[in-house]
Design a protein around this motif. Sequence first.
Motif, PDB file in Angstrom:
ATOM      1  N   LEU A  67       1.115  -0.780  -0.774  1.00 39.19           N
ATOM      2  CA  LEU A  67      -0.071  -0.127  -0.187  1.00 39.19           C
ATOM      3  C   LEU A  67       0.709   1.405  -0.092  1.00 39.19           C
ATOM      4  N   PHE A  68       1.551   0.952   0.792  1.00 39.54           N
ATOM      5  CA  PHE A  68       2.894   2.349   1.010  1.00 39.54           C
ATOM      6  C   PHE A  68       3.531   2.577  -0.581  1.00 39.54           C
ATOM      7  N   ASN A  69       4.479   1.351  -0.453  1.00 39.04           N
ATOM      8  CA  ASN A  69       5.421   1.472  -1.937  1.00 39.04           C
ATOM      9  C   ASN A  69       4.953   1.768  -3.154  1.00 39.04           C
ATOM     10  N   GLU A  70       3.578   0.482  -3.271  1.00 44.13           N
ATOM     11  CA  GLU A  70       3.263   0.500  -4.981  1.00 44.13           C
ATOM     12  C   GLU A  70       2.400   0.872  -5.133  1.00 44.13           C
ATOM     13  N   THR A  71       1.756   1.683  -4.617  1.00 47.32           N
ATOM     14  CA  THR A  71       0.381   2.622  -5.427  1.00 47.32           C
ATOM     15  C   THR A  71       0.489   3.895  -4.738  1.00 47.32           C
ATOM     16  N   ASP A  72      -0.807   4.859  -4.712  1.00 47.55           N
ATOM     17  CA  ASP A  72      -0.051   6.367  -4.770  1.00 47.55           C
ATOM     18  C   ASP A  72      -1.427   7.252  -3.240  1.00 47.55           C
ATOM     19  N   PHE A  73      -0.510   5.530  -2.338  1.00 47.29           N
ATOM     20  CA  PHE A  73      -1.612   5.748  -1.213  1.00 47.29           C
ATOM     21  C   PHE A  73      -0.797   7.325  -0.647  1.00 47.29           C
ATOM     22  N   LEU A  74      -0.140   7.252  -0.268  1.00 48.52           N
ATOM     23  CA  LEU A  74       0.904   8.230  -0.211  1.00 48.52           C
ATOM     24  C   LEU A  74       0.488   9.917  -0.160  1.00 48.52           C
ATOM     25  N   ILE A  75       0.088   9.859  -1.709  1.00 50.10           N
ATOM     26  CA  ILE A  75      -0.340  11.069  -2.112  1.00 50.10           C
ATOM     27  C   ILE A  75      -1.568  10.870  -2.062  1.00 50.10           C
ATOM     28  N   TYR A  76      -2.540  10.738  -2.067  1.00 53.17           N
ATOM     29  CA  TYR A  76      -4.318  11.065  -1.203  1.00 53.17           C
ATOM     30  C   TYR A  76      -3.684  11.356  -0.049  1.00 53.17           C
ATOM     31  N   PHE A  77      -2.629  10.631   0.990  1.00 58.86           N
ATOM     32  CA  PHE A  77      -2.498  10.907   2.188  1.00 58.86           C
ATOM     33  C   PHE A  77      -2.609  12.345   2.094  1.00 58.86           C
ATOM     34  N   LYS A  78      -1.519  13.107   1.575  1.00 55.69           N
ATOM     35  CA  LYS A  78      -0.154  14.462   1.587  1.00 55.69           C
ATOM     36  C   LYS A  78      -1.619  15.671   0.924  1.00 55.69           C
ATOM     37  N   ASN A  79      -2.797  14.839  -0.084  1.00 58.73           N
ATOM     38  CA  ASN A  79      -3.416  16.144  -0.432  1.00 58.73           C
ATOM     39  C   ASN A  79      -4.605  16.239   0.668  1.00 58.73           C
ATOM     40  N   THR A  80      -4.717  14.733   1.521  1.00 61.72           N
ATOM     41  CA  THR A  80      -6.091  14.646   2.628  1.00 61.72           C
ATOM     42  C   THR A  80      -5.525  15.759   3.744  1.00 61.72           C
ATOM     43  N   VAL A  81      -4.550  15.789   3.589  1.00 63.30           N
ATOM     44  CA  VAL A  81      -3.551  16.938   5.347  1.00 63.30           C
ATOM     45  C   VAL A  81      -4.014  17.983   4.396  1.00 63.30           C
ATOM     46  N   ILE A  82      -3.234  18.349   3.332  1.00 60.69           N
ATOM     47  CA  ILE A  82      -3.575  20.175   2.751  1.00 60.69           C
ATOM     48  C   ILE A  82      -4.711  20.521   3.198  1.00 60.69           C
ATOM     49  N   VAL A  83      -6.111  19.811   2.180  1.00 58.27           N
ATOM     50  CA  VAL A  83      -7.782  20.099   1.881  1.00 58.27           C
ATOM     51  C   VAL A  83      -7.699  20.133   3.699  1.00 58.27           C
ATOM     52  N   THR A  84      -7.248  19.462   4.825  1.00 57.28           N
ATOM     53  CA  THR A  84      -7.885  19.378   6.059  1.00 57.28           C
ATOM     54  C   THR A  84      -7.345  20.670   6.162  1.00 57.28           C
ATOM     55  N   LEU A  85      -6.326  20.455   6.756  1.00 58.09           N
ATOM     56  CA  LEU A  85      -5.795  21.767   7.233  1.00 58.09           C
ATOM     57  C   LEU A  85      -6.449  23.234   6.792  1.00 58.09           C
ATOM     58  N   CYS A  86      -6.289  23.125   5.838  1.00 60.35           N
ATOM     59  CA  CYS A  86      -7.069  24.586   4.384  1.00 60.35           C
ATOM     60  C   CYS A  86      -8.253  24.971   5.753  1.00 60.35           C
ATOM     61  N   VAL A  87      -8.833  24.397   4.911  1.00 59.71           N
ATOM     62  CA  VAL A  87     -10.577  23.487   5.830  1.00 59.71           C
ATOM     63  C   VAL A  87     -10.940  24.120   6.707  1.00 59.71           C
ATOM     64  N   VAL A  88      -9.812  23.764   7.958  1.00 59.79           N
ATOM     65  CA  VAL A  88     -10.262  24.259   9.178  1.00 59.79           C
ATOM     66  C   VAL A  88      -9.370  24.902   9.276  1.00 59.79           C
ATOM     67  N   ALA A  89      -8.643  25.534   9.021  1.00 59.28           N
ATOM     68  CA  ALA A  89      -8.714  27.492   9.313  1.00 59.28           C
ATOM     69  C   ALA A  89      -9.592  28.089   8.900  1.00 59.28           C
ATOM     70  N   ILE A  90      -9.689  28.103   7.425  1.00 62.59           N
ATOM     71  CA  ILE A  90     -10.796  29.170   7.040  1.00 62.59           C
ATOM     72  C   ILE A  90     -12.167  29.037   7.546  1.00 62.59           C
ATOM     73  N   THR A  91     -12.669  27.569   7.724  1.00 64.56           N
ATOM     74  CA  THR A  91     -13.692  27.233   8.837  1.00 64.56           C
ATOM     75  C   THR A  91     -13.978  27.882   9.629  1.00 64.56           C
ATOM     76  N   MET A  92     -12.705  27.676  10.867  1.00 58.55           N
ATOM     77  CA  MET A  92     -12.491  28.683  12.381  1.00 58.55           C
ATOM     78  C   MET A  92     -12.497  30.070  12.142  1.00 58.55           C
ATOM     79  N   VAL A  93     -11.604  30.424  11.244  1.00 59.81           N
ATOM     80  CA  VAL A  93     -11.957  32.161  10.914  1.00 59.81           C
ATOM     81  C   VAL A  93     -13.604  32.415  10.765  1.00 59.81           C
TER      82      VAL A  93
END
Length: 298
Positions: free
Chosen positions: A81-107
Amino acid sequence: MTASTAVAERARIGATTSLRRSRRCSLFASYFFLILFAIFFLTPPYYMIVTSLKSDAEVAHLATNPWIIANGVTFEQYRILFNETDFLIYFKNTVIVTLCVVAITMVVSVLAAFSLARMRFWGSGILATGIFLTYLVPDTLLFIPLFQIVRGFGLLNSYWSMVLVYPTLTVPFCTWIMIGYFQSIPKELDEAALIDGAGYLQILTKIFIPVALPGIVAATIFAFTVSWAAFVYPMAFLFSADQQVLTVGTVTSLIKADVYKWGMLMAGALVAAAPPLVIYAFLMDYYIAGLTAGATKG
């Protein structure tokens, strides 16, 4: 001891015994149903863990017991899962989206809730109710017009479109929770601050935010959960693997036609569920207190 006193004493003892028996039965029933529900809700995670620690051959072998690991524990599913798929890319994209959304939402939510709760103006009550009602509109009715908006901004097939779209889900509810908390704060505090020469921004940052911290934590956890686990919008707006998030990317990459990679699917689901699980484990008391107080005081 007179006869009447003896009768009263026996009645008191009988009532005490009956009360103890009733409490014992209630306690037994409570533990019984608690254990029953715990088993019911913990069965899927247990099955996921067991399946993720099996080899593909054992998962595919229908004769083996699906609830136990017969051929030994293996972490091959996680390695692939970690070495032969794009799972880590999905994880990175999700972290970026979540942090941005949480910051915008709270402000946005904190500022909107403060203005609606304390800076009273004509129509503020109706506007506050309208904000909450927008949260009740289901995603399936919104994603078509939002698709046109996202395409108009040129953000189609970009995870930044999720940063634009997710606040439509998180801001209304978080604002409603914060309005309830801000309304519960005594007006004498901000009136005294205004007399002392403080501005509204100082009142917000030095009085309201520290006092309403449980509500802010509850709203933050809600925004995090929604943006981390949303499925409909990324399914409709994201197409390429390098832009996908966990909820959609894991499923689309590990299910090909009628071939289901169950071991990696369970491993990916467990890893994706870990961050919300950790947050809830450490902040559950704040979350419950924030939702309860915000809902009742609002």
